[in-house]
Design a protein around this motif. Structure first.
Motif, PDB file in Angstrom:
ATOM      1  N   TYR A  21       0.837  -1.508  -0.094  1.00 53.06           N
ATOM      2  CA  TYR A  21       0.284   0.219   0.269  1.00 53.06           C
ATOM      3  C   TYR A  21       1.288   1.414   0.025  1.00 53.06           C
ATOM      4  CZ  TYR A  21      -4.413  -2.091   1.021  1.00 53.06           C
ATOM      5  OH  TYR A  21      -5.902  -3.340   0.656  1.00 53.06           O
ATOM      6  N   VAL A  22       1.598   1.183   0.994  1.00 53.74           N
ATOM      7  CA  VAL A  22       2.432   2.414   1.545  1.00 53.74           C
ATOM      8  C   VAL A  22       3.686   2.790  -0.336  1.00 53.74           C
ATOM      9  CG1 VAL A  22       4.686   3.489   2.455  1.00 53.74           C
ATOM     10  CG2 VAL A  22       2.820   2.845   3.840  1.00 53.74           C
ATOM     11  N   GLY A  23       3.795   1.353  -1.475  1.00 49.06           N
ATOM     12  CA  GLY A  23       4.439   2.323  -1.870  1.00 49.06           C
ATOM     13  C   GLY A  23       3.845   2.660  -3.381  1.00 49.06           C
ATOM     14  N   MET A  24       2.387   2.298  -3.006  1.00 47.89           N
ATOM     15  CA  MET A  24       2.366   2.736  -4.054  1.00 47.89           C
ATOM     16  C   MET A  24       2.141   4.520  -4.033  1.00 47.89           C
ATOM     17  SD  MET A  24      -1.025  -0.108  -5.201  1.00 47.89           S
ATOM     18  CE  MET A  24      -1.761  -0.001  -3.661  1.00 47.89           C
ATOM     19  N   GLY A  29       3.108  10.801   1.600  1.00 45.91           N
ATOM     20  CA  GLY A  29       1.956  10.638   2.319  1.00 45.91           C
ATOM     21  C   GLY A  29       2.566   8.843   2.969  1.00 45.91           C
ATOM     22  N   GLN A  30       3.917   8.260   2.989  1.00 42.60           N
ATOM     23  CA  GLN A  30       4.543   7.138   3.429  1.00 42.60           C
ATOM     24  C   GLN A  30       4.656   6.859   4.676  1.00 42.60           C
ATOM     25  OE1 GLN A  30       8.113   6.163   0.636  1.00 42.60           O
ATOM     26  NE2 GLN A  30       6.956   5.584  -1.416  1.00 42.60           N
ATOM     27  N   GLU A  31       5.255   7.768   4.978  1.00 42.72           N
ATOM     28  CA  GLU A  31       5.700   8.001   6.314  1.00 42.72           C
ATOM     29  C   GLU A  31       3.969   7.775   6.807  1.00 42.72           C
ATOM     30  OE1 GLU A  31       7.925  10.056   9.749  1.00 42.72           O
ATOM     31  OE2 GLU A  31       8.526  10.825   7.731  1.00 42.72           O
ATOM     32  N   LYS A  32       3.053   8.504   6.518  1.00 45.67           N
ATOM     33  CA  LYS A  32       1.635   8.945   7.257  1.00 45.67           C
ATOM     34  C   LYS A  32       1.473   7.381   7.636  1.00 45.67           C
ATOM     35  CE  LYS A  32      -2.388  10.962   7.347  1.00 45.67           C
ATOM     36  NZ  LYS A  32      -3.140  11.996   7.482  1.00 45.67           N
ATOM     37  N   GLN A  94      -6.658   9.591   7.538  1.00 47.96           N
ATOM     38  CA  GLN A  94      -6.966   9.885   8.230  1.00 47.96           C
ATOM     39  C   GLN A  94      -5.941   9.788   9.653  1.00 47.96           C
ATOM     40  OE1 GLN A  94     -10.002  10.506   9.785  1.00 47.96           O
ATOM     41  NE2 GLN A  94     -11.280   9.863   7.041  1.00 47.96           N
ATOM     42  N   GLY A  95      -5.842  10.054  10.638  1.00 47.28           N
ATOM     43  CA  GLY A  95      -4.664  10.301  11.379  1.00 47.28           C
ATOM     44  C   GLY A  95      -5.070   8.706  12.033  1.00 47.28           C
TER      45      GLY A  95
END
Length: 205
Positions: A21-24, A29-32, A94-95
């Motif tokens: 997911y993060v790779g996309m 936004g990756q770190e969050k 979302q956080g």
């Protein structure tokens, strides 16, 4: 022993889904996203130990027999896979506070009731003849429908997607593929004729 091996095979699978997911996502936004999904996973683990396994019809996972504990851990991984799938829908928008509240409520109101109705011998849908061998309904339907509902509230984010690291994606995909063997074999309970059939069917897919 068989279920424990399946649990260990499935474990890397759970943490490989967030990597994909993060790779996309874009760099911004990756770190969050990775932090949010990690928090959601650990909140889900706490929920499962606190009340999830018992609501699912299992014994207290902290004080049960070794067999009950292992079964509860395998069931937890089915549940965690549903969590990581649906959280990927909203992880960018979302956080952490949202996940801390959302995961327990979803577990209590959506996943556990459906799992009990279908997988427990006393469940209404189970007694009506509903069959779900390895989570097609309980895991994928609950996560999929929840994602569909949540996706309606997701707003596009202006964060250009960066070029994917194919090596990371390849490794994560490989872990998920291997994890599917544990995912599908675990309900067999033992390495028996049914497990052999499941193994062949999994390879055939």
């Amino acid at each position: 022993m068989f279920e424990l091996v399946c649990f260990l095979i499935m474990l890397p699978m759970i943490f490989s889904v967030p990597i994909l997911y993060v790779g996309m996502l874009g760099q911004q936004g990756q770190e969050k996203a990775l932090l949010g999904m990690t928090v959601a996973i650990f909140v889900a683990i706490v929920c499962w130990f606190a009340f999830g396994n018992q609501l699912n019809g299992g014994a207290n996972i902290l004080f049960g027999s070794v067999s009950n504990i292992v079964t509860g851990l395998v069931q937890m991984e089915f549940y965690l896979y549903a969590i990581v799938m649906l959280i990927g829908t909203i992880v960018v928008t979302q956080g952490i506070r949202y996940f801390i509240g959302f995961v327990p409520l979803w577990t209590l109101l959506v996943y556990c009731p459906i799992a009990y109705l279908i997988w427990n011998d006393q469940g209404w849908l189970r007694q009506m003849g509903t069959l779900d061998f390895s989570g097609g309904i309980v895991v994928h339907l609950t996560a999929g429908l929840t994602s569909l509902v949540l996706a309606r509230k997701v707003q596009p984010i202006n964060d250009p997607i960066r070029e994917n690291d194919f090596r990371t994606n390849y490794a994560a995909t490989l872990m998920i593929m291997i994890g599917w063997f544990g995912f599908n074999l675990a309900p067999a309970g033992h390495f028996n004729q049914l497990a052999n059939q499941v193994l062949v069917n999994t390879l055939g897919r």
